[in-house]
Enzyme design. Sequence first.
Site, short mmCIF file in Angstrom:
data_model
loop_
_atom_site.label_atom_id
_atom_site.label_comp_id
_atom_site.label_asym_id
_atom_site.label_seq_id
_atom_site.Cartn_x
_atom_site.Cartn_y
_atom_site.Cartn_z
N ARG A 41 0.82 -1.22 0.00
CA ARG A 41 0.00 0.00 0.00
C ARG A 41 0.85 1.26 0.00
O ARG A 41 0.43 2.29 -0.54
CB ARG A 41 -0.93 0.00 1.21
CG ARG A 41 -2.06 -0.98 1.01
CD ARG A 41 -3.07 -0.89 2.11
NE ARG A 41 -4.25 -1.67 1.74
CZ ARG A 41 -5.19 -2.03 2.58
NH1 ARG A 41 -5.11 -1.67 3.85
NH2 ARG A 41 -6.21 -2.74 2.16
N LYS A 201 -20.56 -14.58 1.28
CA LYS A 201 -21.90 -14.16 1.68
C LYS A 201 -22.77 -13.57 0.58
O LYS A 201 -22.38 -12.62 -0.09
CB LYS A 201 -21.80 -13.11 2.78
CG LYS A 201 -21.39 -13.68 4.10
CD LYS A 201 -21.59 -12.61 5.14
CE LYS A 201 -21.28 -13.10 6.54
NZ LYS A 201 -21.01 -11.95 7.41
N GLY A 354 -10.94 -7.51 -1.39
CA GLY A 354 -9.73 -7.75 -0.61
C GLY A 354 -9.21 -9.18 -0.70
O GLY A 354 -8.03 -9.41 -0.94
N GLY A 377 -13.87 -3.06 0.03
CA GLY A 377 -15.24 -2.57 0.13
C GLY A 377 -15.54 -1.45 -0.86
O GLY A 377 -16.63 -1.37 -1.42
#
Length: 401
Positions: A41, A201, A354, A377
């Site tokens: 990052r 999910k 992710g 996200g």
Amino acid sequence: MEFHKCSILDVSPQQLAGGAVLVRVDFNVPFEHGVISDDARIRAALPTIQYLIEKQSKVILMSHLGQPKSPDLAFSLAPVAKRLGELLGQPVQFVSECVGEVATAAANALQPGHVMMLENVRFYPGETKNDPQFAQALASLGTLFVQDAFGTAHRAHASTAGVAAYLPSVSGFLVQKELEFLGNAIQSPQRPLVAIIGGSKVSSKIGVLKSMLGKVDTLVIGGGMAFTFFKSMGYEIGKSLCESDKLGEAAAFLDQAKQTQTRVILPLDQIVVREFNNDAPSALVDVRSIPADGIGVDAGPQTVAMVREAVLNAGTVLWNGPLGVFEMSNFAKGTFAVAQAMAEAKGVTIVGGGDSASAIAKAGLVDKMTHVSTGGGASLTFLEGHDLPGISILEDCYVTR
Ligand code: ADP
Ligand code: MG
């Protein structure tokens, strides 16, 4: 007239030279035993920082690290500033606060072409509350705001969105790249457009699934999420992952897919185990004959072959969510095989999410993709077609032709 979100390339060199540029970066890096274990990052933000140094700006960096509720030195950005200095080959001055006399004095004394890094913005309760006073105090340090933290752009915090009320605001190179690749993938893709949506999910992915209807040519639903769909179709799924409260929504979704003529591909076969651990004995079964005590943990070879074919024939592939429990080495085959197919594909290949990004990294295939999003996200929110608070606040630049 066409327009795009302004980037630092739209800011004149005169404005950058000697200007105090407040840059929001995402330096939320992982630590192991007090040492940065992955500096990807930090590296990802280098192009923006180096550009500003080259243009003789005074660079003031802000980031969060972890989720401290109050000042906690375990979450200090000091080691991150040090690592950034090593990567840049020039010192990065670390300032132990974000707002206050020390920060103001440091910003005032900063020389053109030099870099300073503020302490963790989450040491201040005003950050996550997007408190206007805190945002204004941050903004007072600079003359221009550069948003280069795509990973936090889906949150309206003081350092990601609030500051933009007080400063002209543009994107950095990282954010610009994300907007370009993710934006094109949904707005003007090379066709056929194939989306592979997996992961655990239904509840976290139903939004993106719905947004894909009528837009993608082929939609692959895989991973643990697929079992809720199978259950809604009346299949035995054993003890596989299932969200019982999403059965109705899953069935309705499959109906809508038919109406919008979106081709939906569900897995054909699965690797099943009886115990959820890497060394458990496994079997390969057709999805219509999952045993009552079986747990589906990975896509089988027939599924992989079908997805591979779709990937190789696609103009654009958009992948979000692993096809199996890839964290367990024995159940990573399906996910890695799809990653491999994407690496071989001639079309545009985009990875968001992710865990998907970490699967691609684990497979050593990051460089073979057109674009691997840095925002988990945020990429999902963006793909769903929602505005990101940290992006909407950027200036619009008009293109006159
Ligand atoms: P991303 O972060 O890329 O958006 P998700 O967070 O939605 O992906 O999903 C990743 C998780 O899904 C992983 O932890 C993986 O183990 C899990 N997963 C995938 N397939 C299965 C499965 N068959 N059963 C249980 N979990 C699964
Ligand atoms: Mg995830």
